[in-house]
Design an enzyme around this catalytic site. Structure first.
Site, PDB file in Angstrom:
ATOM      1  N   ASP A  50       0.837  -1.207   0.000  1.00 36.56           N
ATOM      2  CA  ASP A  50       0.000   0.000   0.000  1.00 36.56           C
ATOM      3  C   ASP A  50       0.867   1.250   0.000  1.00 36.56           C
ATOM      4  O   ASP A  50       0.667   2.182  -0.789  1.00 36.56           O
ATOM      5  CB  ASP A  50      -0.888   0.037   1.252  1.00 36.56           C
ATOM      6  CG  ASP A  50      -1.918  -1.063   1.317  1.00 36.56           C
ATOM      7  OD1 ASP A  50      -3.074  -0.816   0.968  1.00 36.56           O
ATOM      8  OD2 ASP A  50      -1.572  -2.180   1.740  1.00 36.56           O
ATOM      9  N   THR A 122      -6.933  -4.624   0.590  1.00 34.38           N
ATOM     10  CA  THR A 122      -5.742  -5.009   1.353  1.00 34.38           C
ATOM     11  C   THR A 122      -5.957  -6.316   2.108  1.00 34.38           C
ATOM     12  O   THR A 122      -5.062  -7.165   2.164  1.00 34.38           O
ATOM     13  CB  THR A 122      -5.337  -3.887   2.333  1.00 34.38           C
ATOM     14  OG1 THR A 122      -5.071  -2.690   1.590  1.00 34.38           O
ATOM     15  CG2 THR A 122      -4.098  -4.267   3.118  1.00 34.38           C
TER      16      THR A 122
END
Length: 308
Positions: A50, A122
């Site tokens: 990320d 995620t």
């Protein structure tokens, strides 16, 4: 950079290249094995993928378009990135083969806000549901989502290539995918895998779907609409943010579909808006009546979702 091309075309063309590079960063982090997971909040994870993907995206866009507002999920980013993360080219095929919609030809950098979700899904990434992971770059002009890029780092084509990038620009169409109408003999709905509650379930029950597909990631849910695997994306909850929906909304609507909140209102994507999508998400595929689905949502759901 083709300086003669309208700004919006250059932004979309650059974002196609940048999203591809971010996808490679995401795969590289996974290959190294140490995901660098931290908890930002309850059921809200962040990984090194990320963080690094966002640095690549924001640094590249900032270098190319210094006066454009860029808002990323992971907050402020260190823009000192490795040279091979910095993308300064555009996708020539996109810029040279497509004409800018007339309504967007005179857009200035001050009119633009770019919303970045460097790794949508995620939780899916950390749990191995890699085909559901997407990179999202959404482009808003005067508060409205008009363009977007959705990149799937782990998509495998029939030729064996890994990764695909889909773009959409309202008034121009879509690329990277051939949208497919969902089946006419069954009604399929896609929704959240991990953020369900009573209101979410009530909304789903009101539509009497033949099947409910529970998956993570707003980008992946919209891809299911584009691929004809679902008729509607229904999420009667405040669980997602503007960076989750800006790119998917633009891509879906460029294909003839529609994405709004649960009351049929488009979200605003200006630089001063609040991040949460407090009124949920309703998306419909091309050929599906958005209004008909809205009409079936019960009053207790719409009242619960009636947020400014």
């Amino acid at each position: 950079m083709a300086c003669s091309a309208p700004l919006v075309m250059r932004v979309v063309g650059s974002s196609i290249k940048i999203a591809n590079r971010a996808g490679k960063i995401i795969r590289d982090v996974m290959c190294r094995g140490d995901l660098g997971i931290v908890e930002k909040g309850k059921d809200d994870l962040q990984t090194e993928a990320d963080r690094s993907a966002q640095r690549c995206i924001v640094a590249s866009l900032s270098k190319l378009f210094p006066n454009v507002t860029i808002i990323g999920e992971e907050g402020q980013s260190d823009l000192n990135v490795p040279d091979d993360w910095l993308i300064t080219e555009y996708n020539k095929d996109f810029v040279e083969r497509h004409r800018c919609p007339e309504t967007l030809t005179d857009v200035n950098e001050s009119d633009l806000v770019i919303w970045v979700d460097p790794l949508d899904g995620t939780s899916e990434y950390t749990q191995g549901f890699l085909e559901r992971v997407t990179v999202l770059i959404g482009i808003a002009v005067n508060d409205r989502a008009v363009g977007g890029v959705i990149h799937q780092p782990y998509y495998k084509s029939e030729s064996g290539d890994v990764g695909r990038t889909i773009w959409g620009l309202k008034g121009c169409g879509t690329g990277g995918i051939l949208p497919v109408k969902p089946p006419s003999d069954r009604f399929l709905v896609t929704t959240t895998r991990s953020h369900s509650n009573t209101i979410v379930q009530t909304a789903l029950d009101s539509l009497s779907p033949d099947e409910v597909l529970r998956v993570g990631g707003a980008g992946y849910k919209v891809l299911q609409l584009l691929e004809g695997k679902a008729h509607a994306y229904v999420f009667a909850s405040a669980g997602c943010k503007k960076w989750d929906t800006c790119a998917p909304e633009a891509v879906l609507e460029a294909s003839g579909g529609k994405l709004t909140d649960m009351l049929g209102r488009h979200y605003r994507y200006g630089k001063d808006v609040s991040f949460p999508n407090g009124s949920g998400v309703l998306g419909t595929a091309f050929g599906v009546s958005h209004e008909e689905i809205l009409s079936k949502i019960p009053d207790n759901v719409t009242k619960a979702m009636d947020m400014p």
